[in-house]
Scaffold this motif. Structure first.
Motif: not given
Lengths: 352, 277, 287
Positions: B103-111
């Motif tokens: 899962f793209p956890l870094e891209e999910m940060e802040g959301k």
């Protein structure tokens, strides 16, 4: 070291002596069996001279690098512990004589998938330890189509050394790879270097006429996943594994455990085939390829679209084994021709 | 000759019965050095094996933020899962992996993150849930919507309670109509209906959806209606696998190999795939 | 006698059947199974010395390609398979229109020109040149003089061997098996919806093509065909490893005849040999 490209003249009888010397040195020398039905390890070199005027063996030589069954490990179990034991190391020094170009090409093609990010050490080691001596193929029948997939009776792809049979019973030996050069260095003193290219010989055996252009179907396949043509192709396919098992480049396998007792057993890597209904069936009962039509579409797609897309190569050497051995006479080249015909007709219709 | 099909030996430290047919194993590497070297990302899977029976593919259900154990949850279906269920604490099983993407956890940060799971589909989601909760301050609102056929079929019951008790997570648990017990205090209804009722907003939000195909099929349009972009809906696929490393040839959908290109896919990617999974 | 194509065309035109399963030419000395769904497609149907396939395989429950009544082109040996399938409730007599063909023998393999020398071994002991059950009879091929019974001779040779040599013979033959299951898939009598070789709880038969699994597979299949095999030898023809499976199957069929006076696939109403219990069954062979 002799650079690849150099050629040597092998006199009549010298090839058998060469093979016998290898056997004496402990090499495993493999060639087509005298009845032409399969490959066999020779006990002496006299039977080594390849007869490529015969039809190819029913099974390809992939068995040497990708055996039909091999242990990936053994285990020993007690009530509270398990010991995993490495499988035996593949044999060193395997030399295969008389390999037709449609067979020799397979190792390079197979290595693309067996080395795709993760390296299959079992395949790699066997491939590394095998010297492939390719030979000009002098056989053609209506099932052959090597020339439609970028090969020919004289292709050296996958061969370390290549033999051209001369009319006097002698041979021209061409060094193809560095590996072949290193291997053959020890016996080159027995052979004389030659400028003969064997070009006339090669011309004499042009192979089958080109039957299709695989590039034409490559883009058609993904764009026509649900095309009505699919159910009409190979509708009599019975779903056995003959085509996949005979194929030099089909590489699907299963990993299964076989126990001899509670204490002993092994995990085996065995050939598997996409035409078997159980191949993709989930434990839950769901099966993404639940009909023979879907399974045959997968077979054609894998060879002419998926593999080219992922690895830049067609997953087919045009040897025709699948077609020759098919119990219901399905000819893959004919199937591809039908797809090509449809693809061309549709593109013509679009342009109008 | 050691090779990529050689598994690591894992000791079963704890067996947690989840439902009548689903079990969680808490595993530790037998070899401490292997344990130290082992890393994975949320969403990856492994090949688990019972020696003498064979291998089986499951996701790693524990979070990479908690490396003292590796956990897997499995439903008893075939030969290997049946054999797994017969094992006891202290027994040894094999593990190969981790494999696949994550899962793209870094891209999910802040959301905002919405987790939607059905049945045993909570296993891969639970891995991300703990991963996200262990890094709680990097994410905005977190919603968990989980459903099963019946109260009996809910997995990770103690954790469902733990999440429900947390003020920084909104947790909705539902059972299919008819699956409730007399003292059931959660929702009653199919997951897509509950998702609809939850009134989610697709802006600045990522949805992670795992569950049976039928649940996924009916949940996707609901999310789309709530404004989720296809690329912000993430799911996992579970085709039959054997090698886990792109060689054995059975998990592909068209030219996409679930074991190498997946198992994590966005809804946008799924729409590009031929209908054969 | 009319030809196969004419009968097929008529059946399709009149809507008696939805499809005709027959043979189409496929190059020199070859045919292959072909499913004709229209009268026009029926023009492609042929019958000759290279019509080797036993098309009854397409009529089992797990394979039937078309719902509703179908016609099938069948030689005498193929009709026996159809009858066996009727005996085992796989095929209902009223669902199939049998286009019987007179057959004086076929070649032993596809691509092989026909001659008395290249005739399939099964044809040497065939008693069904004209099928004994059919709905239409089509013009086929002429009977030729006696054919040499090569497989009968080989069975006698094997029977004469001491047990350990016979075992060694089969060990060598089975060692070549790659477990492609072409034998099973091409066999009309292998109609099981789930084969014992595909079951893994428990794993009755090792799956790997190694000696233990290969022995188990080939012997289990032979025994499962005892009293059922009708001797079409399609398994042997389809085998890419050239294992002489027909010797096993014929030996068991000979035993069925000698010990139980039973010939598989001759009477649709007859009980099956191994599948039927009778109080008067012989008991002496158990002890």
């Amino acid at each position: 070291m002799t650079p690849p490209g150099k050629r040597y003249r092998i006199g009549p009888g010298q090839l058998a002596a060469f093979a016998s010397a290898l056997i004496a040195d402990g090499y495993v020398v493999i060639a087509e069996s005298p009845d032409g039905k399969g490959f066999t390890a020779l006990k002496d070199g006299s039977a080594v001279a390849p007869d490529t005027e015969r039809p190819p063996t029913a099974l390809s030589m992939k068995d040497i690098v990708f055996p039909r069954a091999e242990p990936v490990f053994l285990y020993r179990k007690t009530l509270d512990d398990v010991q995993v034991i490495d499988p035996p190391s593949p044999p060193r020094g395997v030399v295969t004589f008389g390999v037709r170009p449609c067979d020799a090409a397979s190792i390079q093609t197979l290595s693309k998938v067996f080395d795709w990010d993760y390296h299959d050490e079992l395949f790699d080691t066997r491939a590394e330890r095998t010297i492939v001596i390719g030979t000009l193929c002098r056989f053609t029948d209506d099932r052959c189509f090597c020339t439609s997939v970028g090969l020919s009776p004289s292709s050296t792809k996958g061969s370390d050394l290549f033999l051209l049979p001369l009319d006097d019973g002698g041979w021209i030996l061409q060094i193809v790879t560095d590996k072949g050069s290193r291997f053959v260095a020890r016996c080159l003193s027995a052979f004389s270097e030659t400028d003969e290219t064997g070009e006339d010989l090669v011309k004499r055996y042009p192979g089958p006429a080109v039957r299709f252009d695989p590039d034409r179907i490559r883009s058609w396949i993904p764009a026509n996943f649900d095309h009505p043509l699919w159910p009409s192709l190979a509708e009599t396919c019975l779903g056995c594994g003959q085509c996949a098992f005979a194929c030099p480049v089909c590489h699907c396998f299963d990993l299964i455990d076989e126990a001899d007792s509670f204490q002993h057993g092994r995990r085996m890597k065995i050939w598997d085939a996409c035409q078997f209904p159980l191949f993709t069936k989930h434990a839950s009962g769901h099966n993404p390829r639940d009909t023979q039509v879907k399974r045959y579409r997968q077979r054609v797609s894998h060879k002419f679209f998926i593999y080219p897309e992922r690895f830049g190569e067609i997953l087919c050497t045009g040897c025709g084994r699948c077609s020759r051995g098919c119990g219901v006479g399905i000819d893959i080249a004919e199937i591809v021709e039908q797809i090509e015909k449809t693809a061309v007709a549709e593109s013509v219709a679009r342009e109008r | 000759m050691p090779n990529l099909y050689t598994p690591h030996a894992m000791v079963i430290r704890e067996i947690i019965p989840e439902t009548p047919d689903t079990t969680t194993f808490r595993l530790q590497f037998k070899d401490a050095e292997v344990a130290r070297a082992f890393t994975f990302r949320a969403g990856q899977f492994a090949e688990y094996s019972v020696f003498g029976e064979g291998e089986c593919t499951f996701c790693i259900a524990s979070s990479p933020t908690r490396m003292e154990y590796i956990e897997c949850s499995f439903k008893q279906y075939g030969r290997v899962t049946t054999a797994l269920r017969r094992l006891n604490v202290g027994d040894i099983i094999g593990l190969r992996g981790p494999y696949g993407n994550f899962f793209p956890l870094e891209e999910m940060e802040g959301k905002n993150i919405v987790f939607i799971a059905g049945g045993i589909g909570l296993a891969p989601v639970r891995c991300v849930i703990w991963n996200v909760l262990d890094l709680r301050d990097r994410f905005k609102e977190i919603t968990i919507i989980y459903g099963a056929r019946s109260v009996d079929d809910l997995v990770y019951k103690r954790e469902l309670k733990e999440w429900a008790d947390r003020p920084d997570v909104k947790t909705i648990v539902t059972v299919d109509p008819g699956g409730e017990t007399a003292d059931w205090k959660g929702e009653i209804g199919f997951v897509p209906t509950i998702v609809e009722k939850a009134g989610l907003r697709g802006t600045d939000t990522v949805a992670i959806v795992c569950g049976p195909p039928i649940m996924i099929k009916y949940t996707m349009p609901v999310l789309t209606a709530q404004g989720f972009a296809d690329k912000d809906i993430i799911t996992t696929l579970e085709n039959r696998m054997k090698c886990g490393v792109g060689k054995c040839g059975r998990c592909n959908i068209g030219s996409v190999y679930v074991c190498k290109d997946g198992p994590v896919f966005t809804y946008a990617q799924l729409k590009e795939l031929p209908d054969e999974f | 006698m009319p030809e196969v194509a004419a009968i097929a065309k008529d059946l399709l035109e009149r809507g008696v059947v939805k499809a005709v399963i027959g043979y189409a030419a496929a190059g020199p000395n070859r045919t292959r199974p072909f499913i004709a769904r229209t009268a026009e497609q029926a023009n492609a149907l042929v019958f000759n010395r290279h019509a080797l396939n036993n098309l009854a395989v397409f009529l089992t429950r797990r394979r039937k390609p078309v719902a509703g009544p179908v016609a099938v082109v069948a030689k005498g040996c193929d009709v026996r398979a159809l009858i066996m399938l009727m005996q085992e409730q796989q095929v209902r007599r009223e669902d199939v229109h049998i286009i019987g063909v007179t057959c004086g023998g076929v070649a032993s393999s596809m691509g092989t020109p026909w001659s008395v020398e290249t005739a399939a071994p099964k044809c040497a002991h065939c008693r069904f040149h004209t099928p004994h059950l059919y709905d239409s009879l089509a013009e086929g091929t002429e009977e030729v003089g006696p054919l040499p019974d090569r497989s009968g001779e080989r069975i006698k040779e094997l029977e004469a061997l001491p047990p350990d040599e016979r075992f060694a013979f089969w060990a060598e033959q089975f060692s070549r098996c790659i477990r492609c299951y072409a034998c099973r898939e091409v066999c009309p009598i292998c109609s099981c919806e789930q084969c014992v070789a595909d079951k893994n709880q428990p794993q009755w038969i090792d799956r790997s093509p190694t000696s233990r699994g290969n022995f188990a597979w080939n012997l289990v299949r032979a025994f499962h065909l005892a009293g059922r095999c009708i001797g079409c030898n399609e398994c042997e023809r389809a085998c890419p490893a050239d294992i002489p499976l027909s010797l096993l199957n014929r030996k068991l069929a000979m035993t069925a005849l000698e010990e139980f006076h039973y010939i598989a696939g001759t009477d649709p109403a007859a009980p099956t040999l191994v599948g039927t219990y009778d109080k008067t069954d012989r008991q002496d062979y158990i002890a």
